[in-house]
Scaffold this active site. Structure first.
Site, PDB file in Angstrom:
ATOM      1  N   ARG A  26       0.879  -1.179   0.000  1.00 38.87           N
ATOM      2  CA  ARG A  26       0.000   0.000   0.000  1.00 38.87           C
ATOM      3  C   ARG A  26       0.913   1.225   0.000  1.00 38.87           C
ATOM      4  NH1 ARG A  26      -5.274   1.357   3.535  1.00 38.87           N
ATOM      5  NH2 ARG A  26      -6.063   0.078   1.838  1.00 38.87           N
TER       6      ARG A  26
ATOM      7  N   HIS B 236      -7.259   0.979  -6.443  1.00 35.85           N
ATOM      8  CA  HIS B 236      -7.495   0.079  -5.302  1.00 35.85           C
ATOM      9  C   HIS B 236      -8.193  -1.184  -5.832  1.00 35.85           C
ATOM     10  CE1 HIS B 236      -7.751  -1.235  -1.306  1.00 35.85           C
ATOM     11  NE2 HIS B 236      -8.588  -0.364  -0.772  1.00 35.85           N
TER      12      HIS B 236
ATOM     13  N   CYS C  48     -16.375   1.786   0.573  1.00 30.38           N
ATOM     14  CA  CYS C  48     -15.201   0.938   0.834  1.00 30.38           C
ATOM     15  C   CYS C  48     -14.774   0.995   2.297  1.00 30.38           C
ATOM     16  CB  CYS C  48     -14.052   1.345  -0.075  1.00 30.38           C
ATOM     17  SG  CYS C  48     -13.561   3.066   0.160  1.00 30.38           S
TER      18      CYS C  48
ATOM     19  N   ASP D 107     -17.329   7.271  -1.211  1.00 33.51           N
ATOM     20  CA  ASP D 107     -16.064   7.131  -0.480  1.00 33.51           C
ATOM     21  C   ASP D 107     -15.749   8.491   0.135  1.00 33.51           C
ATOM     22  OD1 ASP D 107     -13.596   6.257   0.484  1.00 33.51           O
ATOM     23  OD2 ASP D 107     -12.575   6.377  -1.451  1.00 33.51           O
TER      24      ASP D 107
ATOM     25  N   GLN E 101     -10.068  -3.778  -3.535  1.00 30.38           N
ATOM     26  CA  GLN E 101     -11.368  -3.272  -3.104  1.00 30.38           C
ATOM     27  C   GLN E 101     -12.413  -3.523  -4.192  1.00 30.38           C
ATOM     28  OE1 GLN E 101     -12.189  -1.572  -0.049  1.00 30.38           O
ATOM     29  NE2 GLN E 101     -14.166  -2.133  -0.878  1.00 30.38           N
TER      30      GLN E 101
ATOM     31  N   ARG F  11     -13.753  -8.461   1.519  1.00 29.63           N
ATOM     32  CA  ARG F  11     -12.326  -8.243   1.232  1.00 29.63           C
ATOM     33  C   ARG F  11     -11.572  -9.544   1.483  1.00 29.63           C
ATOM     34  NH1 ARG F  11     -10.132  -3.128   1.420  1.00 29.63           N
ATOM     35  NH2 ARG F  11      -8.264  -4.196   0.698  1.00 29.63           N
TER      36      ARG F  11
HETATM   37  N1   CP Z   1     -11.202  -0.120   2.351  1.00 22.92           N
HETATM   38  C1   CP Z   1      -9.929  -0.194   2.786  1.00 22.92           C
HETATM   39  O1   CP Z   1      -8.987  -0.430   2.016  1.00 22.92           O
HETATM   40  O2   CP Z   1      -9.786  -0.051   4.128  1.00 22.92           O
HETATM   41  P1   CP Z   1      -8.403   0.128   4.911  1.00 22.92           P
HETATM   42  O3   CP Z   1      -7.837   1.459   4.492  1.00 22.92           O
HETATM   43  O4   CP Z   1      -8.766   0.098   6.368  1.00 22.92           O
HETATM   44  O5   CP Z   1      -7.481  -0.996   4.530  1.00 22.92           O
HETATM   45  N1  NVA Z   2      -9.939   6.808  -1.207  1.00 29.21           N
HETATM   46  C1  NVA Z   2      -9.564   6.354   0.106  1.00 29.21           C
HETATM   47  C2  NVA Z   2      -9.764   4.875   0.224  1.00 29.21           C
HETATM   48  C3  NVA Z   2      -9.444   4.304   1.568  1.00 29.21           C
HETATM   49  C4  NVA Z   2      -9.587   2.817   1.607  1.00 29.21           C
HETATM   50  C5  NVA Z   2      -8.127   6.726   0.375  1.00 29.21           C
HETATM   51  O1  NVA Z   2      -7.284   6.574  -0.521  1.00 29.21           O
HETATM   52  O2  NVA Z   2      -7.838   7.197   1.476  1.00 29.21           O
END
Ligand code: CP
Ligand code: NVA
Length: 307
Positions: free
Chosen positions: A102, A129, A260, A220, A132, A288
């Protein structure tokens, strides 16, 4: 080397195969547990940003499949800072059998994949993502029994989640309408990219127009990780894009709501919607685990999935 970097890298047939495998693994788990097809294998999880769902679902997914996962925090790795991303990839490849990362900069994902000798999974970047989106499609598929022909309305900031959702909608034959304020819509490159994938996309500033006739409403956060300095400005422009009961009534009685998570209740979504009868938020979060097990088995098990 096969990786899972973006939805668009996979064909419709491959993605359908992954959804079928996710359903099987979910049923197998519910019936008493998964077979240990990843016994002895370790997933290295590199995080430059915080996480609840991604971290826990990958960790638990590996345990259920007989393997292990290793959490590497932002303080430990320092991709491109303490050490080059290429060196991190080559060193980790000597220890683990898969890498999930990530990151902020999507180039870090491509760079890891370029140098890694083991499969790399994109666990979110500023650009996409994909894990997701697979859980989202699994959730929608379970609810409606099919995906082709459904209309997904996305209301809010067009971000990493929206882009992967758009790629998945294209591959699975859903249409998408995206309502965002001017200045926060898909850029030209993303629109071209989604157009080339064959997505039937409507872009509008009108949230009510976007949700009319929708089967799924998705939202989101208005402020993604890394955009904190823009918080004040974003909180000024996004309120008309809140998914609340008034907006939900403009869709259909059967419309379901996805997010998400993490949710910023009272901003992009209200409590009555998030906790209401049309919400699938927590089924989606659980999925997930199942969607990613399919990705892990596909990439890391010695019995490669035969699409
Ligand atoms: N939706 C998602 O990716 O959640 P986290 O940021 O908690 O991993
Ligand atoms: N768009 C959000 C998604 C979190 C899972 C972010 O990038 O923070």
């Amino acid at each position: 080397m096969k990786h899972f970097l973006d939805i668009a890298d996979y064909s419709t047939a491959e993605l359908e195969g992954l959804i079928r495998l996710a359903v099987q693994l979910k049923q197998e788990w519910a019936a008493g547990g998964n077979r240990p097809v990843l016994a002895g294998k370790v997933l290295g999880m590199v995080f430059e940003k915080p996480s609840l769902r991604t971290r826990v679902s990958f960790d638990v997914g590996m345990l259920h499949l007989g393997g292990n996962a290793l959490y590497l925090s932002p303080a430990e790795i320092g991709l491109g800072k303490r050490e080059s991303t290429a060196d991190v990839a080559r060193v980790l490849s000597g220890y683990v059998q898969g890498i999930m990362a990530r990151v902020f900069d999507p180039e870090h994902i491509s760079e890891l994949a370029k140098w890694s000798r083991v499969p790399v999974i994109n666990g979110l970047s500023d650009a996409s993502h994909p894990c997701q989106a697979m859980a989202d499609m699994l959730t929608i598929y379970e609810h409606f029994g099919h995906l082709r022909g459904l209309k997904i309305a996305y209301v809010g900031d067009t971000n990493n989640v929206t882009k992967s959702l758009g790629e998945a909608a294209a591959r699975f034959g859903c249409s998408m309408s995206v309502a965002s304020p001017a200045g926060y819509q898909f850029d030209e490159d993303t629109r071209d990219h989604l157009d080339k994938l064959g997505l039937r996309l409507t872009v509008t500033e009108d949230a009510a127009f976007a949700v009319a006739g929708a089967d799924v409403i998705y939202t989101d956060t208005w402020i993604s990780m890394g955009q904190e300095t823009e918080s004040e400005q974003r909180r000024k422009v996004f309120p008309p894009y809140q998914v609340n009961e008034t907006l939900l009534k403009k869709a259909q009685p059967h419309t379901v709501v996805l997010h998400c998570l993490p949710a910023h209740r009272g901003e992009e979504i209200t409590d009555p919607v998030a906790d209401g009868p049309q919400s699938l938020l927590f089924e989606q979060a659980s999925n997930r685990l199942h969607a990613q097990k399919a990705i892990l088995v596909h990439l890391m098990s010695s019995n490669q999935l035969n699409f």
